[in-house]
Write a protein that holds these residues in place. Structure first.
Motif, PDB file in Angstrom:
ATOM      1  N   TYR A 227      -7.483  -1.032  30.585  1.00  0.00           N
ATOM      2  CA  TYR A 227      -6.184  -0.592  30.073  1.00  0.00           C
ATOM      3  C   TYR A 227      -6.223  -0.495  28.554  1.00  0.00           C
ATOM      4  N   ASP A 228      -6.800  -1.496  27.891  1.00  0.00           N
ATOM      5  CA  ASP A 228      -6.905  -1.489  26.436  1.00  0.00           C
ATOM      6  C   ASP A 228      -7.825  -0.375  25.951  1.00  0.00           C
ATOM      7  N   LEU A 229      -8.938  -0.232  26.628  1.00  0.00           N
ATOM      8  CA  LEU A 229      -9.944   0.734  26.218  1.00  0.00           C
ATOM      9  C   LEU A 229      -9.436   2.166  26.379  1.00  0.00           C
ATOM     10  N   ALA A 230      -8.510   2.373  27.301  1.00  0.00           N
ATOM     11  CA  ALA A 230      -7.984   3.716  27.545  1.00  0.00           C
ATOM     12  C   ALA A 230      -7.351   4.307  26.293  1.00  0.00           C
ATOM     13  N   ARG A 231      -6.675   3.478  25.516  1.00  0.00           N
ATOM     14  CA  ARG A 231      -6.045   4.005  24.296  1.00  0.00           C
ATOM     15  C   ARG A 231      -7.092   4.460  23.290  1.00  0.00           C
ATOM     16  N   LEU A 232      -8.231   3.771  23.280  1.00  0.00           N
ATOM     17  CA  LEU A 232      -9.304   4.169  22.382  1.00  0.00           C
ATOM     18  C   LEU A 232      -9.898   5.511  22.798  1.00  0.00           C
ATOM     19  N   VAL A 233      -9.964   5.787  24.096  1.00  0.00           N
ATOM     20  CA  VAL A 233     -10.452   7.081  24.568  1.00  0.00           C
ATOM     21  C   VAL A 233      -9.599   8.210  23.988  1.00  0.00           C
ATOM     22  N   LEU A 234      -8.317   7.952  23.808  1.00  0.00           N
ATOM     23  CA  LEU A 234      -7.398   8.987  23.335  1.00  0.00           C
ATOM     24  C   LEU A 234      -7.479   9.229  21.832  1.00  0.00           C
ATOM     25  N   ASP A 235      -8.189   8.379  21.101  1.00  0.00           N
ATOM     26  CA  ASP A 235      -8.266   8.557  19.657  1.00  0.00           C
ATOM     27  C   ASP A 235      -8.880   9.910  19.298  1.00  0.00           C
ATOM     28  N   LEU A 268     -11.387   3.199  34.082  1.00  0.00           N
ATOM     29  CA  LEU A 268     -11.082   3.640  32.723  1.00  0.00           C
ATOM     30  C   LEU A 268     -10.525   5.063  32.737  1.00  0.00           C
ATOM     31  N   ARG A 269     -11.102   5.928  33.551  1.00  0.00           N
ATOM     32  CA  ARG A 269     -10.559   7.284  33.667  1.00  0.00           C
ATOM     33  C   ARG A 269      -9.107   7.252  34.122  1.00  0.00           C
ATOM     34  N   GLY A 270      -8.823   6.409  35.117  1.00  0.00           N
ATOM     35  CA  GLY A 270      -7.462   6.319  35.641  1.00  0.00           C
ATOM     36  C   GLY A 270      -6.467   5.824  34.605  1.00  0.00           C
ATOM     37  N   TRP A 271      -6.829   4.764  33.902  1.00  0.00           N
ATOM     38  CA  TRP A 271      -5.906   4.230  32.895  1.00  0.00           C
ATOM     39  C   TRP A 271      -5.766   5.181  31.716  1.00  0.00           C
ATOM     40  N   THR A 272      -6.816   5.926  31.402  1.00  0.00           N
ATOM     41  CA  THR A 272      -6.715   6.902  30.311  1.00  0.00           C
ATOM     42  C   THR A 272      -5.758   8.020  30.697  1.00  0.00           C
ATOM     43  N   LEU A 273      -5.886   8.522  31.909  1.00  0.00           N
ATOM     44  CA  LEU A 273      -4.949   9.550  32.376  1.00  0.00           C
ATOM     45  C   LEU A 273      -3.520   9.002  32.346  1.00  0.00           C
ATOM     46  N   TYR A 274      -3.361   7.794  32.828  1.00  0.00           N
ATOM     47  CA  TYR A 274      -2.031   7.167  32.876  1.00  0.00           C
ATOM     48  C   TYR A 274      -1.419   7.079  31.477  1.00  0.00           C
ATOM     49  N   ARG A 291       2.446  17.783  20.161  1.00  0.00           N
ATOM     50  CA  ARG A 291       1.509  16.683  20.405  1.00  0.00           C
ATOM     51  C   ARG A 291       1.621  16.207  21.856  1.00  0.00           C
ATOM     52  N   GLY A 292       2.862  16.158  22.359  1.00  0.00           N
ATOM     53  CA  GLY A 292       3.059  15.753  23.741  1.00  0.00           C
ATOM     54  C   GLY A 292       2.357  16.687  24.714  1.00  0.00           C
ATOM     55  N   GLU A 293       2.467  17.974  24.477  1.00  0.00           N
ATOM     56  CA  GLU A 293       1.809  18.944  25.347  1.00  0.00           C
ATOM     57  C   GLU A 293       0.291  18.815  25.272  1.00  0.00           C
ATOM     58  N   SER A 294      -0.217  18.502  24.074  1.00  0.00           N
ATOM     59  CA  SER A 294      -1.666  18.328  23.917  1.00  0.00           C
ATOM     60  C   SER A 294      -2.157  17.093  24.671  1.00  0.00           C
ATOM     61  N   LEU A 295      -1.373  16.032  24.645  1.00  0.00           N
ATOM     62  CA  LEU A 295      -1.736  14.825  25.405  1.00  0.00           C
ATOM     63  C   LEU A 295      -1.774  15.117  26.901  1.00  0.00           C
ATOM     64  N   LEU A 296      -0.834  15.872  27.373  1.00  0.00           N
ATOM     65  CA  LEU A 296      -0.814  16.225  28.791  1.00  0.00           C
ATOM     66  C   LEU A 296      -1.987  17.140  29.143  1.00  0.00           C
ATOM     67  N   GLU A 297      -2.349  18.015  28.217  1.00  0.00           N
ATOM     68  CA  GLU A 297      -3.518  18.856  28.425  1.00  0.00           C
ATOM     69  C   GLU A 297      -4.787  17.995  28.536  1.00  0.00           C
ATOM     70  N   PHE A 298      -4.900  16.999  27.656  1.00  0.00           N
ATOM     71  CA  PHE A 298      -6.047  16.103  27.692  1.00  0.00           C
ATOM     72  C   PHE A 298      -6.089  15.350  29.022  1.00  0.00           C
ATOM     73  N   ALA A 299      -4.922  14.888  29.476  1.00  0.00           N
ATOM     74  CA  ALA A 299      -4.863  14.174  30.756  1.00  0.00           C
ATOM     75  C   ALA A 299      -5.358  15.053  31.896  1.00  0.00           C
ATOM     76  N   ALA A 300      -5.010  16.329  31.858  1.00  0.00           N
ATOM     77  CA  ALA A 300      -5.416  17.235  32.925  1.00  0.00           C
ATOM     78  C   ALA A 300      -6.932  17.416  32.968  1.00  0.00           C
ATOM     79  N   TYR A 301      -7.604  17.255  31.852  1.00  0.00           N
ATOM     80  CA  TYR A 301      -9.074  17.384  31.805  1.00  0.00           C
ATOM     81  C   TYR A 301      -9.773  16.210  32.470  1.00  0.00           C
ATOM     82  N   LEU A 302      -9.055  15.090  32.633  1.00  0.00           N
ATOM     83  CA  LEU A 302      -9.693  13.887  33.160  1.00  0.00           C
ATOM     84  C   LEU A 302      -9.791  13.930  34.680  1.00  0.00           C
TER      85      LEU A 302
END
Length: 302
Positions: A227-235, A268-274, A291-302
């Motif tokens: 869960y913690d590491l997921a936020r780092l994936v999004l950096d 980690l993939r699951g928590w990153t998408l979440y 930025r919100g739309e970009s985050l959702l786009e990133f989630a869709a790639y996972l």
């Protein structure tokens, strides 16, 4: 002692400007007096208020009575402020800024002085991720008995109550459904219990004297490391989206971080998408829609 008026930075005022008459507005109005009170009680000399500063706290650069530099922090009042102090006590300077004093009544925290203008974001991405992984690893310790921290499962349950209504204003229905299912299934299948930073990212890791890099600003939880590491994936996800083969690069980042810290890749993939969907919906509705739309786009790639 301070000789000039103490004013909250404009960034903090703007971030909290939606509450014109509530407790946050009252806290903002009282903040200059609260700062002066702590300066006198702890015999501190004010150098300056850190600006532009953050959006959820005021930080003043001060010197203690013996001349040692320190930082005086006033987080926005609430449970999170009290838990920040509790987490810093648990870590006691191991991978994190050291807590020197705390005042429960005002929420004030006296912290060791770090280099606030130098974070891991100043490093090239590969080096920053390496240093971030080494730093967050130090924070993952067993929670002490009777700890005050919420669990990841409790946080996910709260999200399940709020997220569907917020998501109604976006076009992310299928992604939100997947995120909600992950929020139900992942905590049920997690066996780990560690103290987590909760908001860990490169910008939360600052250069220090006692150690090269130390983390600040926890929003602590108890749960699994993924869960913690997921936020780092999004950096720096915006940089990733701007390049070619973004989907493959996103999945490689998950795999690399999971393997380097011995975390299960799929969790980690699951928590990153979440976390990407949760942040994306929040930004789309109340913050930066692009930025919100970009985050959702990133989630869709996972």
């Amino acid at each position: 002692m301070a000789t000039a008026p103490i004013e909250p930075p404009q960034r903090l005022r703007s971030a909290l400007g939606g509450d014109q008459e509530g407790p946050v507005a009252a806290w903002l109005a009282a903040l200059p007096a609260l700062v002066q009170e702590r300066l006198e009680a702890w015999r501190l000399t004010l150098e300056r208020v850190h600006a532009p500063g953050g959006r959820s706290s005021l930080v003043a650069l001060v010197r203690q009575e013996d001349g040692t530099p320190a930082a005086l922090k006033f987080p926005v009042p609430g449970r999170a402020a009290a838990q920040e102090a509790a987490a810093l006590r648990v870590w006691d300077g191991w991978g994190a800024v050291r807590l020197l004093r705390a005042d429960e009544a005002s929420g004030a925290l006296l912290l060791e002085r770090l280099q606030g203008s130098v974070s891991l974001r100043s490093l090239p991405e590969a080096k920053a991720l390496l240093e971030a992984a080494g730093t967050v690893r130090r924070l993952w310790v067993a929670p002490p008995p009777g700890h005050p921290f919420a669990t990841v499962a409790e946080r996910a349950a709260q999200d399940a109550e709020r997220l569907p209504a917020a998501a109604a204003a976006t076009d992310a229905g299928p992604l939100v459904d997947e995120a909600l299912e992950l929020g139900r299934s992942l905590p049920a299948g997690g066996a780990e219990e560690y103290v987590l930073h909760g908001a860990f990212r490169q910008g939360k890791v600052l250069a220090g004297e006692r150690a090269p890099w130390l983390t600040v600003g926890p929003a602590p939880l108890v749960g699994e490391r993924a869960y913690d590491l997921a936020r780092l994936v999004l950096d720096r996800f915006e940089d990733l989206l701007a390049g070619s083969g973004a989907a493959a690069v996103a999945r490689r980042r998950v795999a690399k971080l999971a393997d380097s810290l011995e975390v299960d890749r799929e969790r980690l993939r699951g928590w990153t998408l979440y976390r990407a969907v949760r942040a994306g919906v929040r930004e789309s509705v109340t913050g930066d829609r692009r930025r919100g739309e970009s985050l959702l786009e990133f989630a869709a790639y996972l």
